[in-house]
Design a protein around this motif. Structure first.
Motif, PDB file in Angstrom:
ATOM      1  N   LYS A 276       0.836  -1.205   0.000  1.00 22.71           N
ATOM      2  CA  LYS A 276       0.000   0.000   0.000  1.00 22.71           C
ATOM      3  C   LYS A 276       0.870   1.253   0.000  1.00 22.71           C
ATOM      4  O   LYS A 276       0.553   2.242  -0.663  1.00 22.71           O
ATOM      5  N   VAL A 277       1.968   1.209   0.737  1.00 25.77           N
ATOM      6  CA  VAL A 277       2.858   2.379   0.790  1.00 25.77           C
ATOM      7  C   VAL A 277       3.395   2.680  -0.616  1.00 25.77           C
ATOM      8  O   VAL A 277       3.304   3.811  -1.107  1.00 25.77           O
ATOM      9  N   VAL A 281       2.327   5.991  -2.713  1.00 27.94           N
ATOM     10  CA  VAL A 281       3.351   7.008  -3.029  1.00 27.94           C
ATOM     11  C   VAL A 281       3.398   7.249  -4.537  1.00 27.94           C
ATOM     12  O   VAL A 281       3.394   8.395  -5.007  1.00 27.94           O
ATOM     13  N   ILE A 282       3.423   6.165  -5.301  1.00 26.14           N
ATOM     14  CA  ILE A 282       3.500   6.304  -6.761  1.00 26.14           C
ATOM     15  C   ILE A 282       2.260   7.026  -7.291  1.00 26.14           C
ATOM     16  O   ILE A 282       2.354   7.972  -8.091  1.00 26.14           O
ATOM     17  N   LEU A 327       8.292   6.688 -10.136  1.00 27.01           N
ATOM     18  CA  LEU A 327       8.732   5.316 -10.378  1.00 27.01           C
ATOM     19  C   LEU A 327       9.983   5.004  -9.562  1.00 27.01           C
ATOM     20  O   LEU A 327      10.107   3.937  -8.945  1.00 27.01           O
ATOM     21  N   ALA A 328      10.923   5.983  -9.565  1.00 28.41           N
ATOM     22  CA  ALA A 328      12.181   5.780  -8.837  1.00 28.41           C
ATOM     23  C   ALA A 328      11.914   5.662  -7.335  1.00 28.41           C
ATOM     24  O   ALA A 328      12.554   4.857  -6.655  1.00 28.41           O
ATOM     25  N   SER A 329      10.962   6.438  -6.815  1.00 23.73           N
ATOM     26  CA  SER A 329      10.651   6.366  -5.376  1.00 23.73           C
ATOM     27  C   SER A 329      10.121   4.979  -5.031  1.00 23.73           C
ATOM     28  O   SER A 329      10.532   4.371  -4.029  1.00 23.73           O
ATOM     29  N   GLY A 330       9.199   4.483  -5.874  1.00 20.95           N
ATOM     30  CA  GLY A 330       8.645   3.145  -5.646  1.00 20.95           C
ATOM     31  C   GLY A 330       9.759   2.109  -5.665  1.00 20.95           C
ATOM     32  O   GLY A 330       9.851   1.255  -4.778  1.00 20.95           O
ATOM     33  N   ALA A 331      10.627   2.215  -6.685  1.00 19.22           N
ATOM     34  CA  ALA A 331      11.721   1.253  -6.828  1.00 19.22           C
ATOM     35  C   ALA A 331      12.642   1.313  -5.617  1.00 19.22           C
ATOM     36  O   ALA A 331      13.101   0.279  -5.111  1.00 19.22           O
ATOM     37  N   PHE A 332      12.908   2.523  -5.126  1.00 15.97           N
ATOM     38  CA  PHE A 332      13.802   2.694  -3.985  1.00 15.97           C
ATOM     39  C   PHE A 332      13.219   2.018  -2.738  1.00 15.97           C
ATOM     40  O   PHE A 332      13.925   1.288  -2.027  1.00 15.97           O
ATOM     41  N   ILE A 333      11.916   2.236  -2.498  1.00 17.32           N
ATOM     42  CA  ILE A 333      11.282   1.629  -1.312  1.00 17.32           C
ATOM     43  C   ILE A 333      11.356   0.100  -1.406  1.00 17.32           C
ATOM     44  O   ILE A 333      11.666  -0.592  -0.444  1.00 17.32           O
ATOM     45  N   ILE A 334      11.086  -0.431  -2.620  1.00 17.26           N
ATOM     46  CA  ILE A 334      11.099  -1.895  -2.804  1.00 17.26           C
ATOM     47  C   ILE A 334      12.511  -2.449  -2.559  1.00 17.26           C
ATOM     48  O   ILE A 334      12.701  -3.424  -1.830  1.00 17.26           O
ATOM     49  N   LEU A 335      13.514  -1.797  -3.182  1.00 15.42           N
ATOM     50  CA  LEU A 335      14.883  -2.305  -3.047  1.00 15.42           C
ATOM     51  C   LEU A 335      15.357  -2.229  -1.599  1.00 15.42           C
ATOM     52  O   LEU A 335      16.022  -3.149  -1.104  1.00 15.42           O
TER      53      LEU A 335
END
Lengths: 646, 79
Positions: A276-277, A281-282, A327-335
């Motif tokens: 959900k986060v 955010v995205i 997109l980069a924020s989402g990717a950063f949170i996932i990584l």
């Protein structure tokens, strides 16, 4: 010829750009089930790709990506295929209708009208849904319940409680029946959004979670099935008109498949709340990205005053930058979550490293490096079922006789079907496996055997057994055999057969009623080095038990005279070798089908063990050629030792 | 036969390399025959089979490769 103008020349920079955006987009899609594709259409258009080709190529990369992601997440038991197909079917209709609406608006108001419609859809949908998702994530965070189990919310409970005759359908992800009159509008809206902003999942995932009551991890994984169905339909539609630039689609796919695998792996390490986060955010960032360019389209439609070219360029640039940032924020949170999860897992594994039980017997240390026929470490693979009783009994007997360490592993299936049993049943199975391991350990302790037990869950049971044998450097894997002769032979996917095919050490298969009393052994030889390895092992084992051995070789009527002579020589040579090793041995050359003759020889001699060398065939080779070892195991009531040559 | 004698990790690495090289081959073919592939896949009508088939083939080979790729690097799903 006209179409050729639709396809741009690609330079290395473009390729790198699309590949990179593909990786990040794939990562997000693998994690939240959707949301990685919205940036690709504008990214391609910024390279000079016409809008319709950009949309077509984007959708053509989406369906294979979604397929790979869905298969990966299905391995983790997160996908509800039925729900995905039901929602996907109505999403397909929604997408066609959405595309029709787009075309109508374009015809009536031109490109600017179409762009305004798309941006307005972005803003309205993302403001409502994104705002709700982010608010929910924030509430969970504030309440400190991020680690708690997800609960079905009030809206979903109400939807599940409404019973509409002839429309009710059971979905395993909901663990409830729900009317398809709820799933159809949800799918339709998902499809319409996909046709408008390229990301149907911004409605699909929250819809399946908040409206139908699916856990967020399952909703995000099931969305990949929906995306596959929609993507395939969309690709056919656009390819029918010749708009797909397959080069663009495959370049993006090259990157996105790296990303989607990683995103899917990430879901196994995080709490559901993080889905959900990331999604919230995205969605909110994209909302700003699209909102900021609305004045440009309003000015083009002359609804507001004209904007200067610098302002237009600046607004478009900022909009695109925010989209990339989203997109980069989402990717950063996932990584970050993935890295944290892997670190925590490794720490936990290190802490849980097994130790040997106190008061166990001393184990001889071999002066040799893993010789053939060494029996110092056994791995007993048991599922606690009746089919393992023989293996458990004989492994304890052998370990005591050889002074070997006994490692016991119980592998519980961890796949989609198993997950569907529900938490309660799964817990019961785990408790049962644990109790069984404790029982084996107690028996081993009573017999003075050094014993270590381990319980694991895995989707590929045979792989886990083989890995465990490698980990403990087992000299021998001991396991049971499922019942059913003919069927057992036919089932190439059978765990025992696969362990034999893939293990590097020898495998002892003990049927339920088999007993290894050391009366008599039958050794099958074909004169190969694999059979020689089996002979060396038999020498060691028969020496320990003072057991006589009969060496047999089998020829068929079709074999040449030379081949028959070779069989005789092989038997003679092996008998001489065994005698030199102090084992009472005789030999015989039999004629007929190898597996039948060997099984019959064991019966005639009242033998309690058949020993054979393995060629270690796996995969296609085994499927095509079959395996004598497998057939013998399927036919005999005796224990069978399959010896692997180094 | 050689494969069965290989340690698990080495075998996994070899299989990953095989899928990786096949992926590379597929993309090389796409590059070399760019014009023909683009022509066939954009002809429209029943020729839609071309882009759809290409997408399925690439997803199988490259999808298998990328799955194994992270595995080889030690990035695996939590058990």
């Amino acid at each position: 010829m006209e179409l050729a103008a639709n396809f741009v020349h690609l330079d290395p920079l473009h390729i790198f750009y699309l590949f990179t955006v593909g990786v990040i987009g794939g990562l997000v899609s693998g994690f939240i089930g959707s949301g990685g594709a919205f940036v690709l259409t504008p990214a391609m258009m910024s390279m000079g790709v016409p809008g319709v080709v950009a949309v077509a190529s984007n959708i053509c990369h989406k369906f294979p990506k979604a397929l790979v992601g869905a298969l990966k997440r299905a391995k983790y038991g997160q996908v509800d295929v039925k729900l995905g197909l039901v929602v996907g079917a109505s999403a397909e209709a929604g997408m066609l209708y959405g595309a029709h609406v787009q075309e109508t608006i374009k015809r009536a108001f031109g490109d600017s009208g179409s762009n305004l419609y798309v941006s307005a859809a972005f803003v309205v949908v993302l403001a409502i849904v994104g705002g709700y998702v982010l608010r929910d994530a924030w509430k969970i965070h504030k309440s400190g319940a991020a680690d708690a189990e997800e609960k079905v919310n009030a809206l979903a409970r109400r939807a599940q409680a409404i019973h509409i005759p002839y429309t009710m359908m059971y979905f395993k992800s909901l663990n409830a029946r729900v009317s398809i009159l709820f799933t159809v509008p949800l799918g339709f809206a998902t499809g319409m959004l996909a046709a408008t902003i390229a990301v149907g999942g911004f409605i699909g995932v929250p819809g399946m979670h908040y409206v139908l009551g699916a856990p967020s991890l399952m909703a995000s994984a099931t969305e990949l099935v929906v995306a596959f169905v929609m993507g395939l339909g969309g690709t056919i539609k656009y390819a029918w008109s010749g708009f797909v630039d397959i080069r663009l689609a495959m370049i993006i796919l090259a990157g996105s498949l790296f990303g989607i695998q990683l995103g899917a792996i990430g879901t196994t390490y995080v709490k559901p709340y993080l889905i959900k986060v990331v999604m919230g955010v995205i969605m909110v960032l994209v909302l700003f990205s699209r909102g900021i360019v609305i004045p440009v389209y309003l000015a083009e439609l002359k609804i507001i005053g004209a904007l200067g070219p610098t302002t237009v360029t600046a607004l478009n640039g900022v909009s695109f930058a925010i989209m990339i940032l989203a997109l980069a924020s989402g990717a950063f949170i996932i990584l970050a979550a993935l890295a944290k999860g892997i670190r925590a897992e490794r720490r936990a594994e290190a802490l849980a490293a097994p130790a040997f039980a106190a008061g166990t017997v001393a184990v001889p240390v071999s002066p040799q490096l893993s010789p053939i026929g060494r029996f110092e470490r056994f791995l007993l693979a048991t599922d606690g079922s009746e089919f393992s009783t023989g293996a458990v009994r004989e492994s304890l007997r052998m370990a005591q006789k050889c002074g070997a360490r006994l490692h016991v592993v119980s592998v519980l299936s961890h796949d989609v079907e198993y997950e569907s049993l529900g938490e309660q049943l799964l817990k019961q199975e785990l408790d049962k496996a644990q109790a069984h391991l404790e029982q084996v350990q107690a028996q081993a302790a009573a017999a003075g055997i050094a014993c270590e037990t381990r319980h694991v869950q895995a989707s590929e049971i045979y792989q886990e057994i083989v890995n465990e044998a490698e980990r403990v450097q087992a000299d021998l894997i001991i396991m049971g055999r499922r019942g059913g002769h003919a069927l057992a032979r036919m089932m190439l996917g059978d765990t025992t057969a696969k362990v034999i095919g893939h293990a590097r050490c020898s495998v002892l298969v003990v049927p339920r009623a088999a007993e290894l009393a050391g009366r008599h052994f039958v050794l099958a030889t074909d004169g190969s080095r694999y059979a020689d390895a089996a002979a060396a092992t038999v020498a060691s084992l028969a020496g320990l038990c003072h057991t006589p051995v009969t060496v047999v070789s089998v020829t068929m009527p079709s074999h040449s005279k030379q081949r028959r002579e070779e069989a005789k020589r092989a038997v003679r040579r092996t008998v001489v070798f065994l005698k030199q090793e102090g084992v009472a041995a005789d030999g015989d050359v039999l004629h007929g089908r190898a597996d039948r003759m060997i099984v019959e020889a064991a019966q005639t001699k009242n033998s309690d063990l058949i020993v054979i060398g393995s060629h270690g065939r796996t995969g296609l080779e085994r499927a095509l050629l079959g395996s004598i070892s497998e057939r013998i195991i399927g036919e005999t009531r005796n224990a069978v030792l399959v010896v692997k040559a180094a | 036969m050689a494969n069965s004698a290989m340690p698990g990790a080495a075998k996994q690495l070899v299989q990953t390399l095989v899928y990786g090289l096949t992926t590379l081959l597929l993309y090389s073919l796409l590059y070399v025959f760019e014009d023909s592939v683009l022509g066939l896949s954009s002809r429209g009508g029943w020729y839609f089979i071309f882009p759809v088939t290409i997408a399925f083939v690439f997803s199988f080979v490259h999808g298998t490769f990328t799955g194994r790729f992270w595995d080889v690097l030690g990035i695996k799903a939590r058990k």
